[in-house]
Write a protein that holds these residues in place. Structure first.
Motif, PDB file in Angstrom:
ATOM      1  N   PRO A 193      41.697  10.406  24.372  1.00  0.00           N
ATOM      2  CA  PRO A 193      43.023   9.773  24.255  1.00  0.00           C
ATOM      3  C   PRO A 193      44.094  10.797  23.923  1.00  0.00           C
ATOM      4  CG  PRO A 193      41.659   9.263  22.341  1.00  0.00           C
ATOM      5  CD  PRO A 193      40.775   9.943  23.340  1.00  0.00           C
ATOM      6  N   GLN A 194      45.268  10.602  24.523  1.00  0.00           N
ATOM      7  CA  GLN A 194      46.377  11.524  24.284  1.00  0.00           C
ATOM      8  C   GLN A 194      47.129  11.131  23.019  1.00  0.00           C
ATOM      9  OE1 GLN A 194      48.884  12.451  27.721  1.00  0.00           O
ATOM     10  NE2 GLN A 194      47.446  11.335  29.019  1.00  0.00           N
ATOM     11  N   PRO A 195      47.479  12.113  22.193  1.00  0.00           N
ATOM     12  CA  PRO A 195      48.247  11.794  20.991  1.00  0.00           C
ATOM     13  C   PRO A 195      49.709  11.529  21.337  1.00  0.00           C
ATOM     14  CG  PRO A 195      47.935  14.160  21.147  1.00  0.00           C
ATOM     15  CD  PRO A 195      47.167  13.553  22.296  1.00  0.00           C
ATOM     16  N   LEU A 196      50.316  10.634  20.590  1.00  0.00           N
ATOM     17  CA  LEU A 196      51.752  10.381  20.748  1.00  0.00           C
ATOM     18  C   LEU A 196      52.366  10.003  19.408  1.00  0.00           C
ATOM     19  CD1 LEU A 196      52.340   7.085  20.616  1.00  0.00           C
ATOM     20  CD2 LEU A 196      51.565   7.152  22.966  1.00  0.00           C
ATOM     21  N   LEU A 197      53.669  10.176  19.342  1.00  0.00           N
ATOM     22  CA  LEU A 197      54.448   9.752  18.183  1.00  0.00           C
ATOM     23  C   LEU A 197      55.247   8.514  18.559  1.00  0.00           C
ATOM     24  CD1 LEU A 197      55.871  13.208  17.027  1.00  0.00           C
ATOM     25  CD2 LEU A 197      54.135  11.866  15.820  1.00  0.00           C
ATOM     26  N   ILE A 198      55.355   7.590  17.617  1.00  0.00           N
ATOM     27  CA  ILE A 198      56.182   6.397  17.818  1.00  0.00           C
ATOM     28  C   ILE A 198      57.475   6.596  17.039  1.00  0.00           C
ATOM     29  CG2 ILE A 198      56.405   3.931  17.390  1.00  0.00           C
ATOM     30  CD1 ILE A 198      53.441   3.641  17.766  1.00  0.00           C
ATOM     31  N   VAL A 199      58.618   6.441  17.719  1.00  0.00           N
ATOM     32  CA  VAL A 199      59.921   6.557  17.071  1.00  0.00           C
ATOM     33  C   VAL A 199      60.515   5.166  16.919  1.00  0.00           C
ATOM     34  CG1 VAL A 199      62.249   7.499  17.220  1.00  0.00           C
ATOM     35  CG2 VAL A 199      60.316   8.860  18.000  1.00  0.00           C
ATOM     36  N   GLY A 200      60.779   4.776  15.670  1.00  0.00           N
ATOM     37  CA  GLY A 200      61.349   3.466  15.397  1.00  0.00           C
ATOM     38  C   GLY A 200      61.111   3.069  13.954  1.00  0.00           C
ATOM     39  N   THR A 201      61.707   1.978  13.541  1.00  0.00           N
ATOM     40  CA  THR A 201      61.481   1.466  12.200  1.00  0.00           C
ATOM     41  C   THR A 201      60.062   0.912  12.095  1.00  0.00           C
ATOM     42  OG1 THR A 201      62.275  -0.736  12.768  1.00  0.00           O
ATOM     43  CG2 THR A 201      63.917   0.869  12.016  1.00  0.00           C
ATOM     44  N   LEU A 202      59.624   0.587  10.878  1.00  0.00           N
ATOM     45  CA  LEU A 202      58.277   0.045  10.706  1.00  0.00           C
ATOM     46  C   LEU A 202      58.104  -1.254  11.480  1.00  0.00           C
ATOM     47  CD1 LEU A 202      57.448   0.694   6.932  1.00  0.00           C
ATOM     48  CD2 LEU A 202      56.566   1.870   8.943  1.00  0.00           C
ATOM     49  N   GLU A 203      59.153  -2.098  11.515  1.00  0.00           N
ATOM     50  CA  GLU A 203      59.042  -3.344  12.269  1.00  0.00           C
ATOM     51  C   GLU A 203      58.845  -3.069  13.759  1.00  0.00           C
ATOM     52  OE1 GLU A 203      61.768  -4.157   8.744  1.00  0.00           O
ATOM     53  OE2 GLU A 203      61.454  -2.577  10.193  1.00  0.00           O
ATOM     54  N   PRO A 236      70.964   1.910  19.051  1.00  0.00           N
ATOM     55  CA  PRO A 236      71.557   3.252  19.016  1.00  0.00           C
ATOM     56  C   PRO A 236      70.514   4.363  18.923  1.00  0.00           C
ATOM     57  CG  PRO A 236      72.751   1.759  17.561  1.00  0.00           C
ATOM     58  CD  PRO A 236      71.528   1.027  18.019  1.00  0.00           C
ATOM     59  N   LEU A 237      69.403   4.114  18.216  1.00  0.00           N
ATOM     60  CA  LEU A 237      68.375   5.147  18.063  1.00  0.00           C
ATOM     61  C   LEU A 237      67.782   5.531  19.414  1.00  0.00           C
ATOM     62  CD1 LEU A 237      66.609   6.919  16.274  1.00  0.00           C
ATOM     63  CD2 LEU A 237      65.036   4.984  16.029  1.00  0.00           C
ATOM     64  N   ARG A 238      67.513   4.564  20.260  1.00  0.00           N
ATOM     65  CA  ARG A 238      66.949   4.855  21.592  1.00  0.00           C
ATOM     66  C   ARG A 238      67.903   5.746  22.382  1.00  0.00           C
ATOM     67  NH1 ARG A 238      64.101   1.371  26.105  1.00  0.00           N
ATOM     68  NH2 ARG A 238      63.056   0.495  24.312  1.00  0.00           N
ATOM     69  N   GLY A 262      51.439   9.472  14.521  1.00  0.00           N
ATOM     70  CA  GLY A 262      52.369   9.236  13.423  1.00  0.00           C
ATOM     71  C   GLY A 262      53.556   8.420  13.879  1.00  0.00           C
ATOM     72  N   VAL A 263      54.311   7.949  12.907  1.00  0.00           N
ATOM     73  CA  VAL A 263      55.534   7.185  13.150  1.00  0.00           C
ATOM     74  C   VAL A 263      56.717   7.999  12.653  1.00  0.00           C
ATOM     75  CG1 VAL A 263      56.828   5.093  12.581  1.00  0.00           C
ATOM     76  CG2 VAL A 263      54.371   4.961  12.997  1.00  0.00           C
ATOM     77  N   VAL A 264      57.761   8.081  13.468  1.00  0.00           N
ATOM     78  CA  VAL A 264      58.998   8.769  13.087  1.00  0.00           C
ATOM     79  C   VAL A 264      60.055   7.679  12.896  1.00  0.00           C
ATOM     80  CG1 VAL A 264      60.759  10.423  13.789  1.00  0.00           C
ATOM     81  CG2 VAL A 264      58.352  10.826  14.374  1.00  0.00           C
ATOM     82  N   SER A 265      60.481   7.481  11.644  1.00  0.00           N
ATOM     83  CA  SER A 265      61.379   6.382  11.309  1.00  0.00           C
ATOM     84  C   SER A 265      62.755   6.891  10.910  1.00  0.00           C
ATOM     85  CB  SER A 265      60.801   5.548  10.161  1.00  0.00           C
ATOM     86  OG  SER A 265      61.746   4.583   9.725  1.00  0.00           O
ATOM     87  N   PRO A 266      63.827   6.193  11.318  1.00  0.00           N
ATOM     88  CA  PRO A 266      65.178   6.597  10.917  1.00  0.00           C
ATOM     89  C   PRO A 266      65.509   6.200   9.477  1.00  0.00           C
ATOM     90  CG  PRO A 266      65.290   4.616  12.250  1.00  0.00           C
ATOM     91  CD  PRO A 266      63.843   5.036  12.237  1.00  0.00           C
ATOM     92  N   ARG A 267      64.641   5.426   8.824  1.00  0.00           N
ATOM     93  CA  ARG A 267      64.901   4.973   7.459  1.00  0.00           C
ATOM     94  C   ARG A 267      64.212   5.897   6.460  1.00  0.00           C
ATOM     95  NH1 ARG A 267      63.647  -1.470   8.448  1.00  0.00           N
ATOM     96  NH2 ARG A 267      65.452  -1.895   9.806  1.00  0.00           N
ATOM     97  N   ALA A 268      65.014   6.518   5.597  1.00  0.00           N
ATOM     98  CA  ALA A 268      64.470   7.477   4.638  1.00  0.00           C
ATOM     99  C   ALA A 268      63.467   6.819   3.694  1.00  0.00           C
ATOM    100  CB  ALA A 268      65.611   8.115   3.844  1.00  0.00           C
TER     101      ALA A 268
END
Length: 616
Positions: free
Chosen positions: A147-157, A222-224, A176-182
């Motif tokens: 399986p290829q690794p990937l990162l998900i960009v978005g909030t937890l929801e 806006p994040l997209r 991993g998950v990359v979230s805009p919320r600190a």
């Protein structure tokens, strides 16, 4: 109700649930008496076990718990299970207490219900876990690609929904998950860590040896848009999940797809009132002018979904009509359709077609739309096609008894600076005038912005320039435009046709405008090239071109409609004789009118028209 109850009682899940319910009932006695069971209470347990089984079975069946799929059990299913257990516990308590068993320990009721819930929920969770592990092992069989690794960009929801979707898709491992919320940094979701913020995406991807990023944000977020503009072509492969409309297409799969240009749009796509449109179009004859163009062809495809009695397609281009015919025959082989190579500039021909088919709905998309081309040498052509063509089509529709006529207009008709924009504003006036001539026909106009990928738009031009190695020509670094996709444009026309009252002009909530330079950069990156390889050249504004477009004129206001993305422009109504006066003026211009005379006539009839040459 009885049928549902019989189906629930016939479920094979009872083979597991009944032993667990009995176990929970006996365990409640053992826990009540500190893991011992004195003789009188042993008899109580034996005597009441059948009652507990029957009552709990009935409670779970009434809550339809046995009809759940264990493989896909969710929180909603567990809440339903809790309701069934509570109902079963109440029934058990009522029946046992009604029997008045002497010395029966009432605390057993309070202990047994949580035990039943824990055991039944645990069984379902364990089964889902085993199924998912088996699926993972099947993917990891010898010879299968890792399986290829990937990162998900978005909030937890947003990431939660993406993770659920990816569980059913082979070939991916979320690193991993990359979230805009600190505040979400360091948290975990379904065993996956939140590893950083979008600003650090390149560093995070390098640290985790990941080259693929999945954008989990909803369309229009806006994040997209930020991620696409910043990271597309920067060594990262950007993916997104398919939209609901895409999943409804035949053969569609929930697998991630590469980002496309339309994902840049700064709003959620238009949603259709399918029930209302089905009532409007099903069983009706629908006639589309300009059917071979980008918007007209999509209108035909959208209408075909609703089962019209007949679709009549009219276009002046023989090849475009042929291509549309082949396309619709493939996608809708049973669709009753007729295809005509006819011009909206010939009123007698349009009347003949309308009389022959008696359409209930007419969608008028035929027009010249290329601003610079209509600005020099072709002014009279814009007037004859855009204005007189609208007049001929609207009158023919009214005379044939059509219930609705929808004019496809443009944002360039607002405070126009070009002949093309002014001609479309005149077309709106003509449509309003015909609405007065034929009160039985609802005549409405729809304004929208530029359409991504339509013929004559910047996107095909940019793509051709990129293929040739550049440069990609943009007129001005600050020029901005509102954009929509071709399906959105067609859906807007249909939606406005459904809701509109005669004489109204609809506008779309277009979201944020897009810089054409950003659009060019994104196309370059999506093509797999860098701006160093394909440069961007700024050539200066063309004749009739504005830096920005408006959807409403300065003296106009809007009012809401039942559709959240549509508003009605409150514009002055046209005079009853406007169509006659405008048509007479255009006819008086002759075959080769003076360009100055055309513009002067436009200024008198479209007061807000201001040619750019006058402002310079």
């Amino acid at each position: 109700m009885l049928t549902a109850l019989r189906r629930s009682l016939a479920s094979r899940s009872w083979l597991v649930d009944l032993p667990l319910i009995a176990l929970a009932w006996w365990a409640a006695f053992w826990l009540r008496f500190n893991l011992g069971l004195p003789h009188p209470y042993f008899e109580h347990a034996v005597q009441t076990t059948p009652i507990a089984l029957l009552c709990m079975t009935l409670g779970l069946a009434l809550a339809r718990v046995p009809r759940q799929s264990w493989r896909y059990v969710s929180l909603s299913d567990l809440r339903q299970l809790a309701g069934g257990v509570a109902l079963g516990a109440v029934l058990t308590t009522a029946v046992v207490m009604g029997l008045r068993i002497e010395g029966f320990p009432r605390s057993v009721f309070l202990i047994s219900a949580p035990l039943v819930l824990v055991l039944l929920a645990g069984a379902r969770a364990a089964w889902r876990t085993l199924v998912e592990q088996a699926h993972t092992r099947a993917q990891a069989q010898p010879g299968a690609a890792p399986p290829q690794p990937l990162l998900i960009v978005g909030t937890l929801e947003e990431a939660d929904q993406a993770l659920r979707t990816l569980k059913g898709v082979a070939g991916w491992r979320v690193a991993g998950v990359v979230s805009p919320r600190a505040q979400e940094l360091g948290r975990t979701l379904q065993g996956v860590h939140v590893v950083g913020a979008p600003d650090e995406l390149a560093r995070i991807a390098a640290a985790h040896h990941v080259g693929t990023v999945l954008l989990a944000s909803a369309p229009g977020a806006p994040l997209r848009r930020e991620i696409m503009l910043r990271w597309a072509g920067a060594g990262l492969n950007l993916l997104t999940l398919p939209t609901a409309d895409e999943l409804l297409r035949p053969g569609a799969a929930p697998a991630p797809r590469e980002v496309r240009l339309e994902d840049l749009l700064g709003r959620a796509p238009v949603q259709l009132d399918d029930a209302g449109l089905s009532a409007l179009l099903r069983g009706q004859t629908v006639l589309v002018t300009g059917a071979g163009g980008s918007i007209g062809a999509e209108l035909c495809r959208q209408v075909a979904r609703f089962g019209p009695a007949r679709l009549v397609c009219v276009d002046v281009s023989e090849y475009a009509t042929y291509a549309l015919e082949q396309d619709l025959r493939r996608s809708h082989p049973t669709l009753p359709a007729a295809y005509y190579t006819a011009s909206v500039r010939e009123p007698d021909r349009l009347r003949a077609l309308m009389r022959a088919h008696r359409p209930g709905v007419v969608l008028h998309a035929a027009a010249y739309k290329h601003v610079p081309l209509m600005e020099a040498h072709n002014e009279i052509e814009a007037l004859r096609t855009n204005v007189l063509g609208t007049l001929h089509a609207a009158r023919a529709a009214g005379e044939a008894g059509a219930a609705r006529f929808v004019l496809v207009s443009t944002d360039k008709a607002v405070n126009p600076t070009s002949v093309m924009g002014a001609s479309k504003r005149l077309a709106e006036q003509v449509a309003q005038a015909v609405a007065l001539e034929h009160p039985g026909t609802q005549v409405v106009s729809v304004r929208f912005g530029n359409v991504l990928g339509s013929s004559g738009s910047v996107v095909p031009l940019f793509r051709a320039q990129i293929e040739q190695g550049g440069p990609v020509t943009v007129t001005h670094p600050e020029i901005v435009r509102y954009f929509m996709t071709i399906p959105e444009a067609a859906q807007l026309v249909l939606q406005a046709g459904l809701m509109g009252r005669s004489g109204q002009i609809f506008v779309l909530d277009m979201g944020e405008p897009v810089k054409i330079a950003d659009l060019a950069r994104l196309l370059i990156r999506l093509s797999g090239k860098a701006e160093q390889d394909v440069p961007i050249a700024f050539t200066g504004l063309r004749p009739g071109e504005k830096l920005y477009e408006e959807l409403l004129a300065d003296d106009e206001t809007t009012e809401p409609t039942p559709h959240p993305k549509l508003r009605v422009a409150k514009v002055p109504g046209a005079a009853a004789d406007a169509a006659v006066v405008i048509a007479a003026w255009i006819d008086s211009l002759g075959a080769a009118p003076d360009a100055g005379a055309v513009r002067e006539g436009l200024r008198r009839r479209v007061p807000e028209y201001r040619p750019l040459a006058e402002d310079s």
